[in-house]
Write a protein that holds these residues in place. Structure first.
Motif, PDB file in Angstrom:
ATOM      1  N   VAL A   1       0.843  -1.207   0.000  1.00 62.97           N
ATOM      2  CA  VAL A   1       0.000   0.000   0.000  1.00 62.97           C
ATOM      3  C   VAL A   1       0.875   1.253   0.000  1.00 62.97           C
ATOM      4  CG1 VAL A   1      -1.667   1.327   1.355  1.00 62.97           C
ATOM      5  CG2 VAL A   1      -1.990  -1.121   1.031  1.00 62.97           C
ATOM      6  N   ALA A   2       1.903   1.280   0.834  1.00 62.27           N
ATOM      7  CA  ALA A   2       2.786   2.454   0.886  1.00 62.27           C
ATOM      8  C   ALA A   2       3.499   2.643  -0.451  1.00 62.27           C
ATOM      9  CB  ALA A   2       3.796   2.296   2.012  1.00 62.27           C
ATOM     10  N   GLY A   3       3.942   1.553  -1.082  1.00 62.42           N
ATOM     11  CA  GLY A   3       4.588   1.663  -2.388  1.00 62.42           C
ATOM     12  C   GLY A   3       3.639   2.139  -3.467  1.00 62.42           C
ATOM     13  N   THR A   4       2.392   1.688  -3.423  1.00 59.17           N
ATOM     14  CA  THR A   4       1.399   2.120  -4.405  1.00 59.17           C
ATOM     15  C   THR A   4       1.092   3.599  -4.262  1.00 59.17           C
ATOM     16  OG1 THR A   4       0.431  -0.091  -4.415  1.00 59.17           O
ATOM     17  CG2 THR A   4      -0.926   1.695  -5.289  1.00 59.17           C
ATOM     18  N   VAL A   5       0.905   4.059  -3.031  1.00 56.68           N
ATOM     19  CA  VAL A   5       0.657   5.487  -2.798  1.00 56.68           C
ATOM     20  C   VAL A   5       1.857   6.306  -3.258  1.00 56.68           C
ATOM     21  CG1 VAL A   5       0.324   7.231  -0.995  1.00 56.68           C
ATOM     22  CG2 VAL A   5      -1.005   5.124  -0.953  1.00 56.68           C
ATOM     23  N   TYR A   6       3.054   5.834  -2.945  1.00 57.44           N
ATOM     24  CA  TYR A   6       4.271   6.538  -3.376  1.00 57.44           C
ATOM     25  C   TYR A   6       4.355   6.599  -4.898  1.00 57.44           C
ATOM     26  CZ  TYR A   6       9.152   7.950  -3.496  1.00 57.44           C
ATOM     27  OH  TYR A   6      10.308   8.624  -3.716  1.00 57.44           O
ATOM     28  N   ALA A   7       4.006   5.495  -5.570  1.00 58.82           N
ATOM     29  CA  ALA A   7       4.043   5.476  -7.036  1.00 58.82           C
ATOM     30  C   ALA A   7       3.018   6.428  -7.630  1.00 58.82           C
ATOM     31  CB  ALA A   7       3.810   4.057  -7.547  1.00 58.82           C
TER      32      ALA A   7
END
Length: 75
Positions: free
Chosen positions: A57-63
């Motif tokens: 989730v954190a990686g998706t938001v960052y992307a």
């Protein structure tokens, strides 16, 4: 997701030291052990899957915030 896996591995080892770090914990609650293994298989799986899920989730938001990276950055 990789960051969540690394954090989960480090956190799993550190949680085993909770009983040594907090002097009153063994009296009130049984020591959790590495990766919460003394609390049962479900807690171990929940701990690891929770860290992987958070990393995803954190990686998706960052992307999404950095559109030039693409969704591959989430993994």
């Amino acid at each position: 997701m990789f960051a969540g896996a690394v954090h989960g591995l480090l956190g799993g080892v550190v949680v085993g030291a909770f009983a040594d770090l907090h002097p009153r914990m063994p009296d009130d609650v049984p020591a959790p052990g590495v990766f919460y293994r003394h609390y049962g298989r479900r807690d171990v799986v929940t701990f690891l899957v929770g860290h992987l899920w958070f990393g995803l989730v954190a990686g998706t938001v960052y992307a999404f915030l950095h559109a030039d990276l693409g969704l591959d950055a989430a993994i």
